[in-house]
Motif scaffolding. Structure first.
Motif, PDB file in Angstrom:
ATOM      1  N   ALA A 126      38.564  66.928  53.956  1.00 17.44           N
ATOM      2  CA  ALA A 126      37.145  67.124  53.641  1.00 17.44           C
ATOM      3  C   ALA A 126      36.265  66.246  54.524  1.00 17.44           C
ATOM      4  O   ALA A 126      36.650  65.138  54.902  1.00 17.44           O
ATOM      5  CB  ALA A 126      36.890  66.802  52.174  1.00 17.44           C
ATOM      6  N   VAL A 132      34.904  70.963  55.965  1.00 20.00           N
ATOM      7  CA  VAL A 132      36.238  70.430  56.236  1.00 20.00           C
ATOM      8  C   VAL A 132      36.353  70.075  57.714  1.00 20.00           C
ATOM      9  O   VAL A 132      35.705  70.686  58.562  1.00 20.00           O
ATOM     10  CB  VAL A 132      37.353  71.435  55.859  1.00 20.00           C
ATOM     11  CG1 VAL A 132      37.269  71.805  54.387  1.00 20.00           C
ATOM     12  CG2 VAL A 132      37.303  72.683  56.722  1.00 20.00           C
ATOM     13  N   ALA A 159      34.445  73.850  51.659  1.00 18.08           N
ATOM     14  CA  ALA A 159      35.636  73.188  51.120  1.00 18.08           C
ATOM     15  C   ALA A 159      36.054  73.803  49.791  1.00 18.08           C
ATOM     16  O   ALA A 159      37.231  74.109  49.571  1.00 18.08           O
ATOM     17  CB  ALA A 159      35.384  71.692  50.964  1.00 18.08           C
ATOM     18  N   THR A 163      39.376  76.270  49.476  1.00 21.77           N
ATOM     19  CA  THR A 163      40.450  75.852  48.574  1.00 21.77           C
ATOM     20  C   THR A 163      40.755  76.942  47.554  1.00 21.77           C
ATOM     21  O   THR A 163      41.924  77.269  47.303  1.00 21.77           O
ATOM     22  CB  THR A 163      40.069  74.548  47.856  1.00 21.77           C
ATOM     23  OG1 THR A 163      39.842  73.518  48.826  1.00 21.77           O
ATOM     24  CG2 THR A 163      41.179  74.105  46.913  1.00 21.77           C
ATOM     25  N   SER A 175      44.715  67.534  49.343  1.00 24.45           N
ATOM     26  CA  SER A 175      43.632  66.962  50.141  1.00 24.45           C
ATOM     27  C   SER A 175      44.106  65.713  50.863  1.00 24.45           C
ATOM     28  O   SER A 175      44.822  64.888  50.286  1.00 24.45           O
ATOM     29  CB  SER A 175      42.438  66.608  49.248  1.00 24.45           C
ATOM     30  OG  SER A 175      41.912  67.761  48.629  1.00 24.45           O
TER      31      SER A 175
END
Length: 239
Positions: A126, A132, A159, A163, A175
Motif C-alpha cells: 500500500a 498501491v 487498494a 484486494t 499486505s
C-alpha cells in the motif's frame, strides 16, 4: 512452497522517460523532467537487479497501443511476463524511490507460499493514500480481463477494490508491512525518503537540483542527498 524463486519475476511497469515527463512533470522543465524519470527508472532497476530475480521493463517487453487504459496496459504487460513461464509477476512502478530491496524480497517470499486453503498468494504493497506501489499477479487474477481493466486504477480507491477483486478470484492477498509514497507531482517529492546506491541517487540529484523554483532551488534540493551518504559515497542500505 516452491523450491526456488524462479517461479517469480518482477515487472517494472513504466512508460519511457520522454512520456513520463509529459504525463507527470516534476521539475517544471521538459528536459529536466526526462532526466529525472530516467534517473528514477535507473534507481528502481538497480534495486530490482539486487534481488537476483528475473526482471522485465514493460516498455521494452510489449508495444502498447496508444489510447489503451492503464488497466489494459498493465494486464497486457503482466500477461507477457507470465507467458515466459513464470507463475507470479510482481508489478511495481518507477515512482516510489523509497522502495527497498528487502520489500521486493519479502513480496517474492510471500508469492511463493501457499495461502489459506492452498490459495494463490498475491502480495500487495500500500502507498498510504489508497493506492498501491506493488501488486502480485498470476494467470487466475488476469482471467477476467474486463473486471481487471476497469478497476479504479490511479485513484485512492484502488487498494481496497484490488484486494476485493483478487479475493473474489480465489487469491490470498497479504499486505507488505512497508508503506511507500509515489512521486506523481512536484509536491510529492520527499528527498529524505530516497533509498539506494549513491551513484543512482547522484544522477537523480543532478536532474532535480537544476530546478530553480521554490523548494527545488539547487542548495535545498542537493543538501538532503548529501546527508544520505555521509561517507564512502553510499546512501542508506538497499536492503
Amino acid at each position: 512452497m516452491h523450491s526456488s524463486m524462479s517461479s517469480v519475476a518482477i515487472l517494472l511497469f513504466a512508460r519511457p522517460a520522454v512520456q513520463e515527463a509529459v504525463c507527470k512533470p516534476l521539475t517544471g522543465a521538459r528536459q529536466r523532467d526526462e532526466r529525472t524519470w530516467q534517473a528514477l527508472e535507473a534507481l528502481t532497476w538497480a534495486k530490482i537487479k539486487a534481488t537476483n530475480l528475473p526482471a522485465f521493463v514493460s516498455h521494452q517487453l510489449v508495444t502498447q497501443p496508444q489510447g489503451d487504459s492503464f488497466g489494459r496496459q498493465l494486464r497486457r504487460a503482466a500477461q507477457a511476463v507470465l507467458d515466459q513461464g513464470y507463475e507470479t509477476v510482481l508489478c511495481i512502478g518507477n515512482d516510489s524511490p523509497s522502495l527497498r530491496v528487502s520489500d521486493l524480497k519479502a513480496a517474492a517470499q510471500l508469492a511463493q507460499s501457499d495461502g489459506p486453503d492452498q490459495l494463490g498468494t498475491l502480495p500487495i504493497g500500500a502507498d498510504g493514500r489508497g493506492g498501491v506501489y506493488l501488486v502480485g499477479l498470476n494467470r487466475a487474477s488476469l482471467a477476467h480481463a474486463d473486471a481487471f481493466e476497469t478497476l479504479p486504477w490511479q485513484t485512492n480507491q484502488l487498494a481496497s477494490a484490488l484486494t476485493s477483486y483478487l479475493r473474489q478470484q480465489g487469491q490470498s492477498c497479504p499486505s507488505l508491512t512497508a508503506t511507500h509514497h509515489d512521486w506523481n507531482h512536484r509536491y510529492d517529492i520527499r528527498l529524505g525518503e530516497l533509498v539506494g546506491e549513491w551513484r543512482w541517487l547522484h544522477a537523480l540529484t543532478d536532474a532535480l537540483q537544476a530546478t530553480r523554483r521554490g523548494v527545488y532551488t539547487g542548495k535545498l534540493a542537493f543538501e538532503p542527498f548529501r546527508s544520505l551518504a555521509p561517507s564512502g559515497l553510499r546512501a542508506p542500505p538497499l536492503a
